[in-house]
Design a protein around this motif. Sequence first.
Motif, PDB file in Angstrom:
ATOM      1  N   GLY A  35      33.917  42.014  52.823  1.00 11.11           N
ATOM      2  CA  GLY A  35      33.272  42.319  51.550  1.00 11.11           C
ATOM      3  C   GLY A  35      32.350  41.180  51.118  1.00 11.11           C
ATOM      4  O   GLY A  35      31.306  41.406  50.498  1.00 11.11           O
ATOM      5  N   LYS A  36      32.720  39.973  51.452  1.00  9.11           N
ATOM      6  CA  LYS A  36      31.940  38.814  51.022  1.00  9.11           C
ATOM      7  C   LYS A  36      30.534  38.849  51.593  1.00  9.11           C
ATOM      8  O   LYS A  36      29.562  38.579  50.899  1.00  9.11           O
ATOM      9  N   TRP A  54      35.136  36.488  40.129  1.00  8.97           N
ATOM     10  CA  TRP A  54      35.520  36.015  41.465  1.00  8.97           C
ATOM     11  C   TRP A  54      34.601  34.840  41.806  1.00  8.97           C
ATOM     12  O   TRP A  54      33.381  34.931  41.615  1.00  8.97           O
ATOM     13  N   ASN A  89      39.404  40.739  40.348  1.00 12.16           N
ATOM     14  CA  ASN A  89      40.010  39.470  40.704  1.00 12.16           C
ATOM     15  C   ASN A  89      39.293  38.445  39.843  1.00 12.16           C
ATOM     16  O   ASN A  89      38.061  38.334  39.963  1.00 12.16           O
ATOM     17  N   ASP A 141      31.608  45.780  43.032  1.00 15.68           N
ATOM     18  CA  ASP A 141      32.531  45.261  44.043  1.00 15.68           C
ATOM     19  C   ASP A 141      33.857  45.993  43.876  1.00 15.68           C
ATOM     20  O   ASP A 141      34.606  45.736  42.939  1.00 15.68           O
ATOM     21  N   TYR A 195      39.151  46.223  45.674  1.00 12.12           N
ATOM     22  CA  TYR A 195      40.546  46.530  45.336  1.00 12.12           C
ATOM     23  C   TYR A 195      40.731  47.986  44.915  1.00 12.12           C
ATOM     24  O   TYR A 195      41.697  48.310  44.205  1.00 12.12           O
ATOM     25  N   ALA A 239      35.816  46.725  51.423  1.00 14.40           N
ATOM     26  CA  ALA A 239      36.269  46.157  52.701  1.00 14.40           C
ATOM     27  C   ALA A 239      37.558  46.826  53.155  1.00 14.40           C
ATOM     28  O   ALA A 239      38.246  47.480  52.361  1.00 14.40           O
ATOM     29  N   SER A 273      39.724  44.787  54.146  1.00 19.38           N
ATOM     30  CA  SER A 273      40.566  43.585  53.995  1.00 19.38           C
ATOM     31  C   SER A 273      41.853  43.790  53.192  1.00 19.38           C
ATOM     32  O   SER A 273      42.950  43.507  53.678  1.00 19.38           O
ATOM     33  N   LYS A 274      41.712  44.251  51.950  1.00 18.68           N
ATOM     34  CA  LYS A 274      42.884  44.311  51.071  1.00 18.68           C
ATOM     35  C   LYS A 274      43.632  45.626  51.269  1.00 18.68           C
ATOM     36  O   LYS A 274      44.854  45.660  51.247  1.00 18.68           O
ATOM     37  N   ARG A 303      37.774  40.661  59.181  1.00 14.14           N
ATOM     38  CA  ARG A 303      36.431  40.522  58.659  1.00 14.14           C
ATOM     39  C   ARG A 303      35.603  41.799  58.801  1.00 14.14           C
ATOM     40  O   ARG A 303      34.587  41.832  59.510  1.00 14.14           O
TER      41      ARG A 303
HETATM   42  C1  LIG Z   1      36.774  40.380  44.121  1.00  7.95           C
HETATM   43  C2  LIG Z   1      36.623  40.135  45.573  1.00  7.95           C
HETATM   44  N1  LIG Z   1      35.524  40.576  46.186  1.00  7.95           N
HETATM   45  C3  LIG Z   1      35.333  40.403  47.497  1.00  7.95           C
HETATM   46  C4  LIG Z   1      36.259  39.751  48.272  1.00  7.95           C
HETATM   47  C5  LIG Z   1      35.941  39.537  49.720  1.00  7.95           C
HETATM   48  O1  LIG Z   1      36.780  40.139  50.576  1.00  7.95           O
HETATM   49  P1  LIG Z   1      36.619  39.970  52.146  1.00  7.95           P
HETATM   50  O2  LIG Z   1      37.795  39.193  52.591  1.00  7.95           O
HETATM   51  O3  LIG Z   1      36.578  41.360  52.679  1.00  7.95           O
HETATM   52  O4  LIG Z   1      35.334  39.240  52.413  1.00  7.95           O
HETATM   53  C6  LIG Z   1      37.433  39.245  47.685  1.00  7.95           C
HETATM   54  C7  LIG Z   1      38.412  38.483  48.465  1.00  7.95           C
HETATM   55  O5  LIG Z   1      39.207  37.740  47.977  1.00  7.95           O
HETATM   56  C8  LIG Z   1      37.621  39.468  46.296  1.00  7.95           C
HETATM   57  O6  LIG Z   1      38.725  39.040  45.676  1.00  7.95           O
END
Ligand SMILES: Cc1ncc(COP(=O)(O)O)c(C=O)c1O
Length: 397
Positions: A100-101, A125, A175, A203, A206, A234, A236-237, A245
């Motif tokens: 996501g980043k 964040w 976050n 974003d 979550y 993503a 990711s979570k 990644r």
């Molecule tokens: C609010 C928020 N956006 C994006 C991300 C990025 O996630 P990723 O690990 O997929 O890059 C995070 C990760 O902590 C997050 O908390």
Amino acid sequence: MFKISENTLRIQESATMAITAKANAMKKAGEDVIPMAAGEPDFDTPATIVAAAKQALDEGFTRYTHASGTPELRAAWAKQVGQARGVTYQPNQFMVTAGGKQAIYNIIYALVDPGDEVIIPAPYWVSYPEQVRSINAVPVIIQTLADQDFKVSPQALRAAITDRTRLFILNSPSNPTGSVYSRAELTALAEVLVEKDVPVLSDEVYDALVYGEEFTSIASLGEEIYKRTIVSGAASKTYAMTGWRIGYAAGPADVIAAAGRLQSHSTSNPNSVAQKAALAAITGEQGTVEVMRQEFDRRRQYMIARLRAMPGITCPEPHGAFYTFPRVAEHYGHYYRGERVDGSMTFCRLLLEHEKVAAVPGVEFGNDEHIRLSYATSMAQVEKAMDRLERLVKELD
Ligand SMILES: Cc1ncc(COP(=O)(O)O)c(C=O)c1O
């Protein structure tokens, strides 16, 4: 010897690094540190997803892919993200990224020039303002209040918009606060954004971790706001895949194409094997996501009850992600074993040094009155952390 570029000099080092480094050193020295600072699920990546990656390796799927992701993953994920929001994304409106980043960075880079302004609500964040600064643009911070559930009002948004505004960054579930915007709240923000013609980067990393509320994407609130929204997210979570990644951006085709050009010359394609794993995650059965969500919810409820029972702590109810964001500022100006607590940094340092609980100071997120505690750690650890935090605040005088 080297002259470091202005663009990177502008990026601030994280103050949490000091606390994280200390926590790691203490752990290494054998101390029983409880990790309440974690930004990732404590669950393992589900076995079916891991199996898909193994199969990809065995089949030799180890070469470059299209820079914006494999056609299969783009098509499948675009469909899933669209369907979940009641909108349509064609594959050329969707790119796969290295988390996501990277999606967020790509979009900021594609839409914002040096000197332009990007509106970011605080608590934020940590990477949003730093990414904006890294391209010599200006983060414009809107402070939000705990008693308004840390949400931006349409009035505050309107007041922050200028001729230089190029983007508004929205993060729901949030976050660090765990706040989740309702459909009505998003509708009110969308009206301002449409009227002022300001694009929004939503974003939604979550989106799967919501408790007792319904997740709504601002992209789903009509054609006009859909046209102005880029959604990022993503694997990711949702699938406990932080290390793999894999993320995405979805939005207007010209924006995604611009972001794709940037990615093609920076990192190229996201990891090929991880893309196969993400495809399995998205198209496979979703039961593990619900199991994880329910466990997070159990810990969330326990933690809120414990925090609210502690002297001098108030805890707004977080409805998403896996963080609580309690207010500890009531204790500022008081002393712990002779040391004055003067802010969230000191509070977190004392908590780590004396009670061996790692938490993130709110000042990192633009709000010094609170601290962030993650419940992405086992219930037994959460219980222990709450006992220790309680002991600390009871000893403050
Ligand atoms: C609010 C928020 N956006 C994006 C991300 C990025 O996630 P990723 O690990 O997929 O890059 C995070 C990760 O902590 C997050 O908390």
